[in-house]
Write a protein that holds these residues in place. Structure first.
Motif, mmCIF file in Angstrom:
data_model
loop_
_atom_site.group_PDB
_atom_site.id
_atom_site.type_symbol
_atom_site.label_atom_id
_atom_site.label_comp_id
_atom_site.label_asym_id
_atom_site.label_seq_id
_atom_site.Cartn_x
_atom_site.Cartn_y
_atom_site.Cartn_z
ATOM 1 N N MET B 42 101.141 17.496 66.547
ATOM 2 C CA MET B 42 99.815 17.835 67.065
ATOM 3 C C MET B 42 99.900 18.565 68.399
ATOM 4 S SD MET B 42 97.346 14.720 65.879
ATOM 5 C CE MET B 42 98.377 13.288 66.084
ATOM 6 N N HIS B 102 102.769 0.198 58.140
ATOM 7 C CA HIS B 102 103.021 0.111 56.704
ATOM 8 C C HIS B 102 104.524 0.127 56.455
ATOM 9 C CE1 HIS B 102 99.139 2.209 57.301
ATOM 10 N NE2 HIS B 102 98.760 1.278 56.481
ATOM 11 N N ILE B 185 93.409 -8.282 63.718
ATOM 12 C CA ILE B 185 92.336 -7.751 62.871
ATOM 13 C C ILE B 185 92.337 -6.246 63.053
ATOM 14 C CG2 ILE B 185 89.824 -7.569 62.711
ATOM 15 C CD1 ILE B 185 89.798 -10.619 63.152
ATOM 16 N N ARG B 187 90.910 -2.439 61.110
ATOM 17 C CA ARG B 187 89.884 -1.939 60.187
ATOM 18 C C ARG B 187 90.453 -1.811 58.779
ATOM 19 N NH1 ARG B 187 85.350 0.384 60.785
ATOM 20 N NH2 ARG B 187 85.172 -0.682 58.806
ATOM 21 N N ARG B 188 91.646 -1.278 58.665
ATOM 22 C CA ARG B 188 92.317 -1.205 57.369
ATOM 23 C C ARG B 188 93.666 -1.885 57.523
ATOM 24 N NH1 ARG B 188 92.335 5.227 56.881
ATOM 25 N NH2 ARG B 188 93.319 4.821 58.882
ATOM 26 N N LYS B 189 94.164 -2.382 56.431
ATOM 27 C CA LYS B 189 95.456 -3.047 56.488
ATOM 28 C C LYS B 189 96.512 -2.071 57.001
ATOM 29 C CE LYS B 189 98.518 -5.823 53.595
ATOM 30 N NZ LYS B 189 98.807 -6.751 54.698
ATOM 31 N N ASP B 191 96.548 -0.639 59.963
ATOM 32 C CA ASP B 191 96.088 0.166 61.095
ATOM 33 C C ASP B 191 96.454 -0.511 62.415
ATOM 34 O OD1 ASP B 191 94.948 2.056 59.513
ATOM 35 O OD2 ASP B 191 92.871 1.527 59.940
ATOM 36 N N TYR B 192 96.357 0.255 63.483
ATOM 37 C CA TYR B 192 96.411 -0.356 64.805
ATOM 38 C C TYR B 192 95.361 -1.458 64.857
ATOM 39 C CZ TYR B 192 99.415 3.226 66.828
ATOM 40 O OH TYR B 192 100.471 4.041 67.121
ATOM 41 N N LEU B 259 85.824 3.745 69.208
ATOM 42 C CA LEU B 259 85.169 4.099 67.952
ATOM 43 C C LEU B 259 85.044 2.916 67.009
ATOM 44 C CD1 LEU B 259 86.906 7.442 66.891
ATOM 45 C CD2 LEU B 259 84.550 7.149 67.681
ATOM 46 N N HIS B 260 85.996 2.010 67.058
ATOM 47 C CA HIS B 260 86.085 0.995 66.017
ATOM 48 C C HIS B 260 85.574 -0.374 66.436
ATOM 49 C CE1 HIS B 260 88.177 4.069 63.914
ATOM 50 N NE2 HIS B 260 89.162 4.095 64.771
ATOM 51 N N ALA B 261 85.371 -0.584 67.723
ATOM 52 C CA ALA B 261 84.941 -1.903 68.176
ATOM 53 C C ALA B 261 84.319 -1.784 69.560
ATOM 54 C CB ALA B 261 86.133 -2.856 68.225
ATOM 55 N N SER B 262 83.207 -2.493 69.749
ATOM 56 C CA SER B 262 82.637 -2.554 71.092
ATOM 57 C C SER B 262 83.464 -3.532 71.920
ATOM 58 C CB SER B 262 81.184 -3.035 71.014
ATOM 59 O OG SER B 262 81.156 -4.386 70.581
ATOM 60 N N TYR B 265 82.548 -7.004 70.919
ATOM 61 C CA TYR B 265 83.153 -7.425 69.646
ATOM 62 C C TYR B 265 84.613 -7.810 69.873
ATOM 63 C CZ TYR B 265 84.749 -7.224 64.792
ATOM 64 O OH TYR B 265 85.309 -7.528 63.573
ATOM 65 N N LEU B 268 84.733 -11.198 71.232
ATOM 66 C CA LEU B 268 84.516 -12.164 70.139
ATOM 67 C C LEU B 268 85.820 -12.411 69.379
ATOM 68 C CD1 LEU B 268 82.479 -13.683 68.107
ATOM 69 C CD2 LEU B 268 82.659 -11.570 66.775
ATOM 70 N N LEU B 269 86.515 -11.304 69.080
ATOM 71 C CA LEU B 269 87.764 -11.457 68.322
ATOM 72 C C LEU B 269 88.817 -12.182 69.138
ATOM 73 C CD1 LEU B 269 88.072 -8.028 66.457
ATOM 74 C CD2 LEU B 269 87.027 -10.155 65.671
#
Lengths: 805, 290
Positions: B42, B102, B185, B187-189, B191-192, B259-262, B265, B268-269
């Motif tokens: 990139m 992965h 936790i 977003r997808r298995k 992922d970061y 983008l993925h979590a406030s 949140y 909370l996690l």
């Protein structure tokens, strides 16, 4: 007949090639080609003040740099508006390379050609473009407010106002025993094929001809566009879609700027030129879909029967409208689904934003329409205290009401008349498949495990297989091989298998003898393209008709040789034989030889057709009066209007009440695409569609910030679901054949994606007891929703309207 | 998305590697390449030379001793994942590695490389911190051991500047009467992690909690270790209030939103993962104390 293959789960013959690395994709072609790369706008809206290429000139291996100033003739004109429409009053398209102004991040400004892509990118990095930033419009709400405009001469940002009504909606609503209204949002996602776009062009100076390979869904139309834009005669241009690594709609758009610029450069440089889109380019320079704001008012009676429906849609069409207003028209007309809607009015404002263009992505406006209709059904059920399935049952079009006329005009200008279907049947099968009536037991069991369980459903009707036509060509060779070609393209759907099944079945030959070619203008020059779930309906019927033509001719020729009536003949396993008379037969390959009388014998088969071969009968020439040589036939299928497939989906979700993670634990599909040619392929289509439906519901969104920068332009942050996120799908089929085409087919390609967001939203709502009015929804958003203590909480907010806070 | 041109060296000794690095200020060490190569493609990084250390012998071993586990610079995540010996000495290693991306990435990516990359959303940076580990760094001046707290300076930034090769990472063994757990936790298995937590719980001889510590992923600029003992100190392992420890942790962290979590949140996690992992780790500690 032993060769009857229609309806059999024949294994995909293309898979061995595609999954063992033997596929030939665009980037596999032309290893010695020069490479193109692009300077693309980093701004969402800006005036180009200066382009300084000085620093790039020293890059070793740089061959050419093109800007708008280098475009001549039709190339210097705006790109075509492919599908004009009277209500598209302000169509706007860009130029192959930006002229003066850029209107979204990613718009091509400069094309560089170099010895390879690495060098080309080095040169791109050294080209300095000076921009003057202009006000940016992002998101459907900002477009609607029109604080600034995308196109100076369209101050309200409205490209089109589309309007249809089937009666007088306002008095119908006023007379309704109950009404409810709501506003909801649907986010942007994108087709995201694994292979991006790509173009390879080779100019033959001696022949003055151009061969272009492009990763497209419409090779014949790309050919016409290239010929027009480069001012070449059509017969000097051939366009071939090689193996294409997925399309899902984005590759039906054409000509993409690169499809014109790469051939232009190949011609100017006298050398092969190739451009292979990278993923970052695909995110910002291809197309997205789906963002809408929907304002719905529905009237209904005490039993939950709909009396009137009034919908106002604000549709984000991005910066330009090359593909017209197909998507919002599809939303507007397919929204009504399988239901009787006594009075319906829909108004659409299709608005410009400074974002990537919006063109059809699998489903093409239907997921949004389904979301509006199905969420209305859920709300009516809740208001009347009725089961969600029951409310739907009460509103369904009944099996004896077909053909059912919605009195709407579809995206192809033809009436929305449902040809056949059995929606009550779908619902019955779905409830059984997902155990709808025993969900409370499952809910209690999940509760005991500390999980919130919910179930939701959604139904759809999908207009598939629109015209105007597709054609097919079938030819039997003297070797016995049967060549089949059709002009539309393949992106992995299984056309090679399905069309071979159809021709083998129709003609009575072994499937192994049938070879299928698609998307190659050298083989078939007339076609529309692969989109709108139309390949099986359109080309399937066309190749079947062509095969029938070949069979008719073969029987006629064989009848002469065998001295019988053609009506007494049949073809089985490649042998033309007299029904019920063993031994009286002639191989189809011999008929093919006889169909083409020859002077020159170049092989053993040809010898049989020369003028001195055998005891011929001069009074019976093998080619009948009016017949052309060759055992081949071309035919076309053109439908009176679209055929309407249908289905019902149900999702069961479990939600962790501490982390608000959402898991789709069950997903059930009942699917009706008329007669099924290959059930395995149809199920594969459904599985893929469901995966994209789950992605759109729970994972994918285009996260633009207020400056029009796409914040997640990579697969790291744009969350296309992995296999681990996609549920197992259970499928039941229902077959209500279409009366509109010879094979009774309806399309199956897009269906799986349509009800995903509606069904999953319904299930989440059922699980957590809070209203879901924007999709997709992520755990962090669900957490915000459930801890809000407002009475009628929805997750509608600025964050979910396409703009990051 | 093609890298800018770069030089390439594949030295066979650490000293040669250091020579190349010393000669070229823009040189970068390449081990597994799972973070570096995407950055190159990139063009977010443009090192002048890649110093590929894959031919340097002696860097690919896992050495387990009574004190802990030493992981060489070329040990791939997958090796650590499957090392029973390493897991016996420090169970967090296998448990955390299972969450690294992965299989394809675990096959190539190195544990030490991800530590040297200093990504606060990386699993192994947090495990190094939680176990109070250290790294061995070779420079032209010699070899030095640097504790995790001095090593991680900021996101993608370490205290090591100039020519240097991280030779290994050392993870101290799990103390007696202790248990661990790791959870994240995403977003997808693969992922970061949106948020992740690793914990160590230590009991006293009476099976009362003597220590509870946690490290988090994706909640700060550098790996953070928080001592949560106050919420549960002295409590019998079976009745400790792990939720209280989770609440304590929630107040100690100060994550950002993305983008993925406030941020909320993520807090909370932190609370939820802390409670869950502490309970699991405590049960393990109790078994080891029996």
């Amino acid at each position: 007949m032993t060769t009857k293959l229609f309806g059999e789960p024949v294994r995909r013959r293309e898979d061995a090639r595609l999954i063992t690395g033997q596929g030939r994709y665009l980037d596999d072609i032309g290893s010695s080609a020069y490479a193109a790369a692009f300077v693309r706008s980093p701004y969402a809206h800006a005036r180009i003040v200066d382009i300084d290429v000085t620093a790039a000139v020293d890059v070793e291996g740089l061959l050419a740099v093109y800007t708008y100033e280098d475009l001549v003739g039709p190339m210097a004109e705006p790109l075509p508006v492919l599908i004009p429409h009277p209500q598209l009053t302000a169509p706007r398209t860009g130029y192959p390379l930006a002229k003066d102004v850029v209107k979204h991040v990613g718009e091509a400004v400069v094309m560089v050609v170099a010895t390879d892509r690495y060098v080309a990118e080095d040169a791109v990095d050294r080209i300095a473009v000076t921009y003057e930033e202009l006000p940016v419009v992002v998101g459907v709400d900002a477009a609607r407010e029109a604080g600034s405009c995308v196109h100076d001469d369209v101050p309200d940002n409205v490209a089109a106002r589309h309007h249809q009504e089937t009666g007088d909606v306002e008095p119908a609503l006023a007379a309704s025993p109950h009404t409810l209204s709501f506003t909801q949002y649907f986010e942007r996602s994108a087709a995201m094929p694994m292979e991006g776009k790509g173009v390879h062009a080779r100019w033959d100076a001696d022949d003055s001809s151009l061969r272009v390979y492009t990763s497209t869904q419409a090779s014949t139309s790309v050919r016409a566009a290239i010929a027009a834009k480069l001012q070449l005669s059509l017969e000097r241009v051939e366009v071939i879609a090689p193996d294409v690594g997925g399309g899902f709609g984005v590759k039906i758009v054409h000509p993409w700027p690169e499809e014109l610029l790469v051939p232009m450069a190949a011609r100017l440089l006298g050398h092969e030129v190739k451009w292979s889109e990278d993923r970052r380019e695909h995110f910002t320079s291809s197309a997205h879909e789906r963002q809408q704001r929907q304002e719905v008012t529905v009237g209904y009676d005490d039993d939950g029967r709909i009396t009137a429906l009034d919908v106002h849609i604000w549709h984000d069409n991005g910066a330009y409208t090359p593909y017209g207003i197909i998507v919002p028209i599809v939303t507007a007309t397919q929204l009504v689904g399988p239901y009787v809607i006594p009075v319906y009015r829909v108004q659409v404002e299709s608005v410009f934003t400074n974002t990537v263009i919006v063109t059809p992505y699998r489903g093409a406006g239907r997921p949004q329409g389904c979301f509006a209709m199905e969420r209305a059904m859920d709300r009516i059920a809740q208001e009347r205290g009725l089961d969600r399935a029951e409310v739907r049952m009460r509103n369904l079009i009944q099996a004896d009401q077909f053909p059912y006329d919605h009195h709407l005009t579809f995206q192809d200008g033809r009436p929305v008349i449902y040809d056949s279907g059995d929606y009550v049947g779908l619902m019955g099968k779905l409830k059984a498949l997902v155990h709808w009536d025993s969900v409370e037991e499952r809910r209690a069991e999940a509760r005991a495990r500390g999980r919130h369980l919910g179930i939701g459903m959604a139904m759809y009707v999908e207009g598939t297989g629109p015209g105007p036509y597709e054609g097919g060509h079938v030819q039997v060779l003297g070797s016995g091989k049967v060549l089949v070609s059709t002009g539309l393209t393949s992106q992995g759907q299984g056309h090679e298998t399905v069309f071979a099944q159809l021709v083998a079945s129709e003609l009575g030959v072994p499937m192994e003898d049938v070879e299928v070619t698609t998307g190659d203008t050298r083989r078939f020059g007339y076609a529309v393209g692969t989109f709108a779930s139309r390949a099986a309906v359109m080309s399937g019927n066309a190749v079947a008709l062509a095969a029938r033509g070949v069979k008719e001719k073969a029987l006629r020729i064989a009848a002469e040789v065998l001295e019988v009536d053609p009506g007494d003949l049949e073809i089985d396993e490649g042998l033309v034989q007299v029904k019920g008379t063993p031994g009286a037969s002639i191989p189809l390959r011999t008929v093919a030889v006889l169909s083409n009388p020859l002077r020159y014998a170049f092989d053993e088969a040809a010898k049989q057709a020369t003028q001195f071969a055998g005891p011929g009968d001069d009074s019976k020439p093998p080619v009948a009066v009016g017949d052309a040589p060759g055992l081949e036939h071309t035919d076309y299928y053109s439908p009176v209007r679209s055929t309407f497939a249908s289905g019902a989906h149900a999702a069961v979700v479990e939600i962790d009440p501490l982390t608000w993670e959402i898991e789709v634990v069950d997903y059930a599909v009942v699917h009706d695409c008329g007669n099924v040619v290959n059930p395995m392929i149809v199920e594969g289509q459904v599985h893929g569609g469901v995966a994209q439906g789950v992605g759109g519901a729970l994972y994918e969104r285009m996260a633009y910030d207020r400056d029009g920068q796409l914040q997640n332009a990579s697969f790291m942050d744009f969350l296309m679901p992995y296999a681990s996120e996609v549920p197992d799908v259970v499928i039941d089929h229902q077959e209500t054949p279409s009366p509109l085409n010879p094979l009774g087919l309806k399309g199956a390609g897009e269906a799986g994606v349509i009800p995903g967001s509606a069904a999953i939203a319904s299930a989440i709502e059922d699980a957590v007891g809070r209203r879901i009015a924007a999709m997709p929804i992520s755990p962090t958003e669900l957490y915000d929703l459930v801890r809000s203590d407002a009475d009628q909480v929805t997750n509608v907010g600025p964050k979910t309207t396409g703009v990051l806070a | 998305m093609k890298p800018a041109s770069f030089g390439y060296a594949d030295p066979t000794t650490v000293e040669d590697a250091l020579d190349v690095l010393a000669a070229d200020e823009g040189a970068k060490v390449l081990a597994g390449g799972q973070s570096l190569l995407p950055l190159l493609s990139m063009r977010l990084a443009a090192p002048t030379t890649l110093v590929d250390i894959n031919r340097v012998p002696g860097l690919d071993g896992i050495t387990v001793s009574r004190d802990g586990v030493r992981v060489g610079a070329l040990v791939r995540h997958v090796q650590l994942l499957h090392s029973a010996e390493a897991a016996a000495a420090q169970p967090l290693l296998g448990r955390a590695t299972a969450n690294v991306a992965h299989p394809a990435i675990r096959n190539r990516g190195t544990t030490v490389g991800s530590i040297a990359h200093a990504d606060p959303s990386g699993e192994m940076t947090s495990v190094l911190a939680l176990t109070d580990g250290s790294v061995t760094v070779a420079t032209p001046g010699g070899r030095a051991t640097i504790g995790w707290g001095d090593f991680f300076v900021g996101p993608l930034e370490t205290s090591v500047h100039g020519p240097a090769v991280v030779l290994d990472a050392f993870f101290p063994a799990l103390p007696e009467r202790s248990g661990t757990a790791f959870a994240e936790i995403s977003r997808r298995k693969g992922d970061y992690a949106v948020c992740g937590a690793g914990v160590v719980v230590t009991l006293d001889a009476d099976r009362r909690v003597s220590s509870a510590r946690a490290a988090y992923l994706s909640v700060g600029l550098v790996p953070e270790v928080h001592d949560l003992t106050d919420a549960v100190a002295g409590k019998p392992v079976d009745s400790a209030d792990w939720a209280a420890a989770g609440e304590l942790a929630r107040g100690l962290v100060d994550p950002d939103g993305d983008l993925h979590a406030s941020a909320d949140y993520r807090r909370l996690l932190v609370a939820t993962l802390t409670e869950r992992t502490l309970a699991t780790a405590a049960a393990e500690a109790a078994r080891r104390t029996a």
